[in-house]
Scaffold this active site. Structure first.
Site, PDB file in Angstrom:
ATOM      1  N   LYS A   1      -6.662   0.700  -0.356  1.00 54.12           N
ATOM      2  CA  LYS A   1      -7.173   0.532   0.865  1.00 54.12           C
ATOM      3  C   LYS A   1      -7.202  -1.041   1.398  1.00 54.12           C
ATOM      4  O   LYS A   1      -7.376  -1.424   2.601  1.00 54.12           O
ATOM      5  CB  LYS A   1      -9.026   0.901   1.268  1.00 54.12           C
ATOM      6  CG  LYS A   1      -9.099   2.347   1.073  1.00 54.12           C
ATOM      7  CD  LYS A   1     -10.349   2.788   1.066  1.00 54.12           C
ATOM      8  CE  LYS A   1     -10.210   4.441   1.125  1.00 54.12           C
ATOM      9  NZ  LYS A   1      -9.864   5.133  -0.254  1.00 54.12           N
TER      10      LYS A   1
HETATM   11  C1  LIG Z   1      -9.142   6.294  -0.270  1.00 58.34           C
HETATM   12  C2  LIG Z   1      -8.387   6.571  -1.433  1.00 58.34           C
HETATM   13  C3  LIG Z   1      -7.603   7.751  -1.602  1.00 58.34           C
HETATM   14  C4  LIG Z   1      -7.475   8.609  -0.352  1.00 58.34           C
HETATM   15  O1  LIG Z   1      -6.770   8.023   0.674  1.00 58.34           O
HETATM   16  P1  LIG Z   1      -7.162   9.084   2.099  1.00 58.34           P
HETATM   17  O2  LIG Z   1      -6.253   8.179   3.132  1.00 58.34           O
HETATM   18  O3  LIG Z   1      -8.492   9.060   2.506  1.00 58.34           O
HETATM   19  O4  LIG Z   1      -6.170  10.435   2.072  1.00 58.34           O
HETATM   20  C5  LIG Z   1      -7.065   7.940  -2.654  1.00 58.34           C
HETATM   21  N1  LIG Z   1      -6.756   7.205  -3.683  1.00 58.34           N
HETATM   22  C6  LIG Z   1      -8.030   6.027  -3.649  1.00 58.34           C
HETATM   23  C7  LIG Z   1      -7.953   5.190  -4.863  1.00 58.34           C
HETATM   24  C8  LIG Z   1      -8.566   5.694  -2.659  1.00 58.34           C
HETATM   25  O5  LIG Z   1      -9.404   4.775  -2.453  1.00 58.34           O
END
Ligand SMILES: *Cc1c(COP(=O)(O)O)cnc(C)c1O
Length: 520
Positions: A113
């Site tokens: 993120k």
């Molecule tokens: C947020 C997140 C995801 C999922 O991503 P999306 O964009 O919500 O599909 C997968 N793995 C981790 C570690 C995350 O923080």
């Protein structure tokens, strides 16, 4: 380029307003008026580009030059990715001839993120500074108060994205004592004046309800100009398209002419949706693979065309009998798994894909007609917890995607398998969901030659240490501190923390905290 809501309404927003607004007032998500195509010489021109160079090229296709000049865009992007530890920003690691991982966790909080939130924080600051520069000296400055709830993981990425940003303050609510010590430390050791961690006595759902109530309070919202950083913000999707391009060129450099298939561990559908935009823009790739854990609403959609919160039958009944007596939907059926960042009931960004499917299935070229269809589908999901799309729509969805569901047992087995492989690789549980899906797809008979698979790695294994330690406990040679723990995490638990405690999930108590901190 202008943006509009997936649920209709004639308003067209600039990129700036789209980013500052987040969710459309009618509940829809903003999408661009059209998906831009790549310049004809992109392969030649972009092939040696860095992450930053590619960001400038790709983002400028979606942001009009008169909103952000190319020079300003470059500065914003350079600043955003200067916080990453790896020179490639999102490096590619080879696991074998046919399989690579695209590591998205080299940002400040060791999770994917960061790629989007580092940019989002700088965009907020840039837009506010420009608005305030136009004001006369007596006028009050425009400020943004970002409020969010976290069950542990996303809060820290948001805090690192917004810390120290001018005219922005951030309040992150977490359930007291229910986030892991590392997650708590990652958030609460950030003591910049504009960062406020609120520990709420209650559950994550209580935190989320409180945040929703704050956004729903029009007077409070307008007074403080509340902002959201959740994954529906368009800027987050846009920032994420870049690593698909970068990794495409990296694979081509290693294996010229190879076909590529991306495998994406998925929760709210933001990461894989960015891949869909890249594909629609013209980046050559096979079907995108949506990898879910046992919260598998998306995997079920691609099998049945039904998008529904829980499976009917025994599972629903079991879920309901375990459910909370107050009947909160989110308590009823979300399953706790080893990949908690993907534990979702519905995937918020999926609505954007549904819009494109509705638009194409309608075949009339009418934007308004597609919005009406999506609005109907989303109303049905809200009221009945489900919608079934026409067969034509499912066929269109299958043209660009395929989906796999992965259990916790498979996740643990995959972590072990890659640890034992040559070269040895330690995957976090979310990454392992993707790697498992890649293996399932690879075992299916398909056209020759098979593509090179690039599986997205969304977190550093130290971030989800329990699952990694559980998977690898039986290997005597494995040592967590030596093999996994990054320098940056060492001593983190001993650092000073700052948390504001709130005795109950009471909206007025939280409002008081925000009022007092913002005015200070
Ligand atoms: C947020 C997140 C995801 C999922 O991503 P999306 O964009 O919500 O599909 C997968 N793995 C981790 C570690 C995350 O923080």
């Amino acid at each position: 380029m202008k943006y509009f809501s997936t649920r209709g309404d004639s308003e067209r927003l600039s990129f700036e307003d789209t980013v500052l607004t987040g969710l459309a007032p009618n509940g829809g998500l903003y999408i661009p008026e059209h998906i831009p195509t790549l310049p004809s010489d992109w392969q030649e021109k972009w092939k040696s580009h860095s992450f930053v160079d590619l960001s400038v090229e790709v983002l400028s296709l979606y942001i009009s030059e008169d909103e952000i000049s190319r020079d300003d865009l470059r500065k914003l992007v350079e600043k955003s990715y200067s916080t990453f530890r790896h020179p490639d920003i999102t490096p590619l690691q080879k696991l074998n001839e046919k399989l690579f991982v695209l590591e998205l966790f080299h940002g400040p909080t060791f999770a994917f993120k960061d790629v989007a939130l580092q940019l989002l924080g700088n965009l907020f600051e840039f837009f506010l500074a420009r608005r305030n520069a136009k004001k006369s000296s007596g006028e009050p400055k425009e400020k943004l108060t970002v409020v969010g709830a976290t069950s542990g993981d996303t809060g820290s990425a948001a805090i690192y994205g917004l810390r120290n940003k001018e005219n922005v303050s951030i309040f992150i609510l977490h359930p007291k004592g229910r986030v892991s010590p590392i997650q708590q430390a990652q958030m609460a050791t950030i003591t910049d004046a504009n960062v406020h961690n609120i520990a709420v006595k209650g559950t994550f759902d209580d935190c989320q309800d409180t945040v929703k109530a704050l956004f729903g309070d029009r007077e409070f919202n307008e007074k403080h100009r509340l902002g959201a950083v959740n994954s529906i913000n368009w800027a987050r999707i846009l920032a994420q398209t870049v690593y698909y391009f970068l990794s495409y060129f990296h694979v081509q450099a290693i294996s010229p002419g190879a076909r590529i298939q991306y495998v994406v561990p998925t929760g709210n559908f933001g990461d894989v949706l960015a891949g869909y935009y890249a594909k629609r823009m013209g980046l050559p790739m096979d079907k995108l693979v949506v990898a879910t854990n046992s919260n598998d609403i998306l995997a079920r959609f691609w099998k049945t065309g039904k998008y529904e919160r829980v499976e009917l039958g025994a599972e629903t009944v079991a879920a309901l009998t375990n459910g909370a007596p107050d009947g909160k939907e989110s308590v009823v059926a979300v399953k706790e798994t080893l990949s908690p960042a993907m534990d979702i009931l519905v995937s918020s960004n999926f609505e954007r894909l549904l819009w494109y499917l509705a638009y194409e299935a309608e075949g009339t070229g009418s934007v308004d007609a597609a919005c009406v269809v999506v609005d109907g589908w989303m109303k049905s999901v809200k009221s009945d917890g489900r919608v079934e799309v026409p067969r034509k729509v499912l066929e269109l969805a299958k043209r660009d995607f395929t989906a796999e569901r992965v259990s916790d047992d498979q996740t643990l087995a995959t972590i072990r398998r890659f640890y034992e492989s040559e070269p040895s690789y330690i995957a976090d549980p979310h990454t392992a969901v993707g790697l498992t899906a890649a293996q399932i797809i690879a075992s299916e008979p398909i056209s020759n030659p098979s593509p090179i698979r690039v599986s997205l790695s969304t977190a550093h294994p130290a971030k989800f240490s329990e699952a990694v330690a559980e998977a690898l406990a039986s290997f005597p040679a494995f040592n967590f501190d030596r093999d996994v723990l990054p320098e940056e995490f060492q001593g983190l638990l001993q650092k000073e923390q700052r948390v504001i405690e709130v005795g109950s999930a009471d909206v007025d108590l939280v409002k008081n905290v925000i009022e007092s901190k913002v005015s200070a």
